[in-house]
Design a protein around this motif. Sequence first.
Motif, PDB file in Angstrom:
ATOM      1  N   ASP A   4       0.845  -1.144  -0.169  1.00 54.63           N
ATOM      2  CA  ASP A   4       0.118  -0.078  -0.107  1.00 54.63           C
ATOM      3  C   ASP A   4       0.999   1.291   0.125  1.00 54.63           C
ATOM      4  N   LEU A   5       0.834   1.988  -0.921  1.00 55.63           N
ATOM      5  CA  LEU A   5       1.590   3.113  -1.244  1.00 55.63           C
ATOM      6  C   LEU A   5       1.365   4.248  -0.262  1.00 55.63           C
ATOM      7  N   ALA A   6       0.199   4.217   0.320  1.00 55.94           N
ATOM      8  CA  ALA A   6      -0.027   5.171   1.599  1.00 55.94           C
ATOM      9  C   ALA A   6       0.908   4.821   2.806  1.00 55.94           C
ATOM     10  N   LEU A   7       1.074   3.370   3.057  1.00 60.57           N
ATOM     11  CA  LEU A   7       1.987   3.028   3.935  1.00 60.57           C
ATOM     12  C   LEU A   7       3.279   3.301   4.013  1.00 60.57           C
ATOM     13  N   VAL A   8       3.841   3.286   2.465  1.00 62.46           N
ATOM     14  CA  VAL A   8       5.087   3.234   2.059  1.00 62.46           C
ATOM     15  C   VAL A   8       5.391   4.736   2.286  1.00 62.46           C
ATOM     16  N   THR A  59      16.216   1.042  11.544  1.00 64.56           N
ATOM     17  CA  THR A  59      16.614  -0.263  11.910  1.00 64.56           C
ATOM     18  C   THR A  59      17.545  -0.606  10.607  1.00 64.56           C
ATOM     19  N   GLU A  60      18.424  -1.564  10.757  1.00 66.34           N
ATOM     20  CA  GLU A  60      18.997  -1.984   9.557  1.00 66.34           C
ATOM     21  C   GLU A  60      17.959  -2.267   8.361  1.00 66.34           C
ATOM     22  N   ALA A  61      17.010  -2.818   8.472  1.00 65.91           N
ATOM     23  CA  ALA A  61      16.014  -3.435   7.657  1.00 65.91           C
ATOM     24  C   ALA A  61      15.384  -2.110   7.147  1.00 65.91           C
ATOM     25  N   GLY A  62      15.026  -0.988   8.064  1.00 66.91           N
ATOM     26  CA  GLY A  62      14.611   0.329   7.490  1.00 66.91           C
ATOM     27  C   GLY A  62      15.562   0.995   6.675  1.00 66.91           C
ATOM     28  N   GLU A  63      16.866   0.842   6.893  1.00 74.44           N
ATOM     29  CA  GLU A  63      18.068   1.464   6.309  1.00 74.44           C
ATOM     30  C   GLU A  63      17.774   0.781   4.730  1.00 74.44           C
ATOM     31  N   ARG A  64      17.819  -0.610   4.543  1.00 72.27           N
ATOM     32  CA  ARG A  64      17.647  -1.160   3.087  1.00 72.27           C
ATOM     33  C   ARG A  64      16.310  -0.972   2.518  1.00 72.27           C
ATOM     34  N   PHE A  65      15.204  -0.706   3.140  1.00 74.12           N
ATOM     35  CA  PHE A  65      13.901  -0.565   2.678  1.00 74.12           C
ATOM     36  C   PHE A  65      13.722   0.860   2.226  1.00 74.12           C
ATOM     37  N   LEU A  66      14.518   1.809   2.770  1.00 67.32           N
ATOM     38  CA  LEU A  66      14.280   3.319   2.349  1.00 67.32           C
ATOM     39  C   LEU A  66      14.404   3.749   0.917  1.00 67.32           C
ATOM     40  N   PRO A  67      15.602   3.354   0.140  1.00 69.09           N
ATOM     41  CA  PRO A  67      15.888   3.655  -1.152  1.00 69.09           C
ATOM     42  C   PRO A  67      14.820   2.819  -2.076  1.00 69.09           C
ATOM     43  N   ALA A  68      14.350   1.803  -1.704  1.00 66.69           N
ATOM     44  CA  ALA A  68      13.512   1.088  -2.552  1.00 66.69           C
ATOM     45  C   ALA A  68      12.069   1.660  -2.420  1.00 66.69           C
ATOM     46  N   ALA A  69      11.774   2.244  -1.188  1.00 71.03           N
ATOM     47  CA  ALA A  69      10.415   2.994  -0.917  1.00 71.03           C
ATOM     48  C   ALA A  69      10.413   4.237  -1.723  1.00 71.03           C
ATOM     49  N   ARG A  70      11.479   4.866  -1.579  1.00 69.64           N
ATOM     50  CA  ARG A  70      11.599   5.974  -2.697  1.00 69.64           C
ATOM     51  C   ARG A  70      11.215   5.693  -4.026  1.00 69.64           C
ATOM     52  N   GLU A  71      11.802   4.704  -4.681  1.00 64.75           N
ATOM     53  CA  GLU A  71      11.697   4.236  -5.990  1.00 64.75           C
ATOM     54  C   GLU A  71      10.155   4.068  -6.157  1.00 64.75           C
ATOM     55  N   ALA A  72       9.568   3.239  -5.359  1.00 63.53           N
ATOM     56  CA  ALA A  72       8.007   2.949  -5.453  1.00 63.53           C
ATOM     57  C   ALA A  72       7.219   4.274  -5.561  1.00 63.53           C
ATOM     58  N   LEU A  73       7.639   5.085  -4.445  1.00 56.74           N
ATOM     59  CA  LEU A  73       6.774   6.347  -4.615  1.00 56.74           C
ATOM     60  C   LEU A  73       6.974   7.216  -5.987  1.00 56.74           C
ATOM     61  N   ALA A  75       7.771   5.862  -8.648  1.00 60.41           N
ATOM     62  CA  ALA A  75       6.912   5.186  -9.871  1.00 60.41           C
ATOM     63  C   ALA A  75       5.314   5.484  -9.760  1.00 60.41           C
ATOM     64  N   GLY A  76       5.007   5.534  -8.599  1.00 58.88           N
ATOM     65  CA  GLY A  76       3.506   5.733  -8.273  1.00 58.88           C
ATOM     66  C   GLY A  76       3.057   7.278  -8.787  1.00 58.88           C
ATOM     67  N   GLU A  77       3.953   8.270  -8.570  1.00 54.28           N
ATOM     68  CA  GLU A  77       3.960   9.821  -9.045  1.00 54.28           C
ATOM     69  C   GLU A  77       3.918   9.660 -10.591  1.00 54.28           C
ATOM     70  N   ARG A  78       4.756   8.902 -11.172  1.00 55.59           N
ATOM     71  CA  ARG A  78       5.074   8.687 -12.616  1.00 55.59           C
ATOM     72  C   ARG A  78       3.533   8.292 -13.123  1.00 55.59           C
ATOM     73  N   ARG A 275      16.362  12.885  -1.893  1.00 51.50           N
ATOM     74  CA  ARG A 275      16.491  13.631  -3.537  1.00 51.50           C
ATOM     75  C   ARG A 275      15.245  13.067  -3.764  1.00 51.50           C
ATOM     76  N   HIS A 276      14.483  14.546  -4.179  1.00 56.49           N
ATOM     77  CA  HIS A 276      13.285  14.575  -4.894  1.00 56.49           C
ATOM     78  C   HIS A 276      13.109  13.794  -6.290  1.00 56.49           C
ATOM     79  N   PRO A 277      12.178  12.746  -6.296  1.00 54.53           N
ATOM     80  CA  PRO A 277      12.215  12.014  -7.722  1.00 54.53           C
ATOM     81  C   PRO A 277      12.397  12.882  -8.847  1.00 54.53           C
ATOM     82  N   PHE A 278      12.261  14.061  -9.052  1.00 53.51           N
ATOM     83  CA  PHE A 278      12.531  14.996 -10.036  1.00 53.51           C
ATOM     84  C   PHE A 278      13.830  15.866  -9.873  1.00 53.51           C
ATOM     85  N   LEU A 279      14.353  15.691  -8.927  1.00 56.11           N
ATOM     86  CA  LEU A 279      15.865  16.361  -8.844  1.00 56.11           C
ATOM     87  C   LEU A 279      16.700  16.430  -9.974  1.00 56.11           C
TER      88      LEU A 279
END
Length: 316
Positions: A4-8, A59-73, A75-78, A275-279
């Motif tokens: 759910d992108l709202a959760l992301v 957490t370490e898991a949160g650090e790993r998830f953050l870049p992918a979460a930004r990419e998902a968001l 992609a949703g905006e695009r 980094r904003h997706p359109f930076l």
Amino acid sequence: MDLDLALVRAFAVTAETLHFGRAAEHLNTSQQALSKRIARLETVLAVRLFEREGGTRLTEAGERFLPAAREALAAGERAVTAVTGTGPAVRIDTWGHLYAPMRTVAQAVQALGTVRLEPGPGRDWPSVAAALLRGDTDLGFGRVHPLPGGRDAGLTQRLVRLEPVDAVVSTSHPLARAHELRPADLRDSTLWCPAELTRLDFLRRFATQFQITRRQDGPNLGLDHLVQHIRADTSCFTLFPADAPLSDHSGLRSIPLVEPTPLYAWSLAWRESHRHPFLDTLLRCFTETGRTRRWLDYTPERDWLPDTDHAKLTVS
């Protein structure tokens, strides 16, 4: 697994601020509702994303998830843009308003298409730096200089324009008839600073470099006040970007400075961890416009830059 992108988004904003209260305010929701979204996402992923004791941190898991979460968001905006034809907003705070920073931004972003800019007024670079670090804005635009006490730690910048500055004097000033002036010619004049000199890094460094010992500052009451003061005081001058518009030229002379020509450095700034997706698109627009308009022309034998601006040349 369907995310759910709202959760992301709740996770990403909280990861940027590392503060549940500020993240909730940014998302226009309650802190309790935000906590429930984060807990739901952690349940779906079966990992803990934040440590909450002794302050909020990933957490370490949160650090790993953050870049992918930004990419998902992103992609949703695009995807939304492709369907609706309306692009996302990029919040950009500018400062140095007497020098009309938005005229440079406007020239660079003409090719952005559906991306919308939401300009915001910044009091000065320290206030915009604080807003960037809090996540209250996406980009800053103005003259960037080192802040004491490491208050700019975590921020990065890109030099996008070097703009020559002129000396502006009254038509009754002793030097008003000159076609051009050297900075040294102004040593018998008083530098008028349209704000407290401690806040005007460029003017302070210019005065020190060229031994302008007569300096006067006052509150920033706008461009009209600046023009009126220079027009009325025939001993004063100020510096003004060559391409910036003066509201009323009557009674004033704008004289080019040479040997050397001082350059005012305009930069984009952002938080390294956000980094904003359109930076990258924005940076390309500034680069292409700057190449066409020769915004980054610099010749050491001809031009002068404060020492703090030289390092920016190597990364532009």
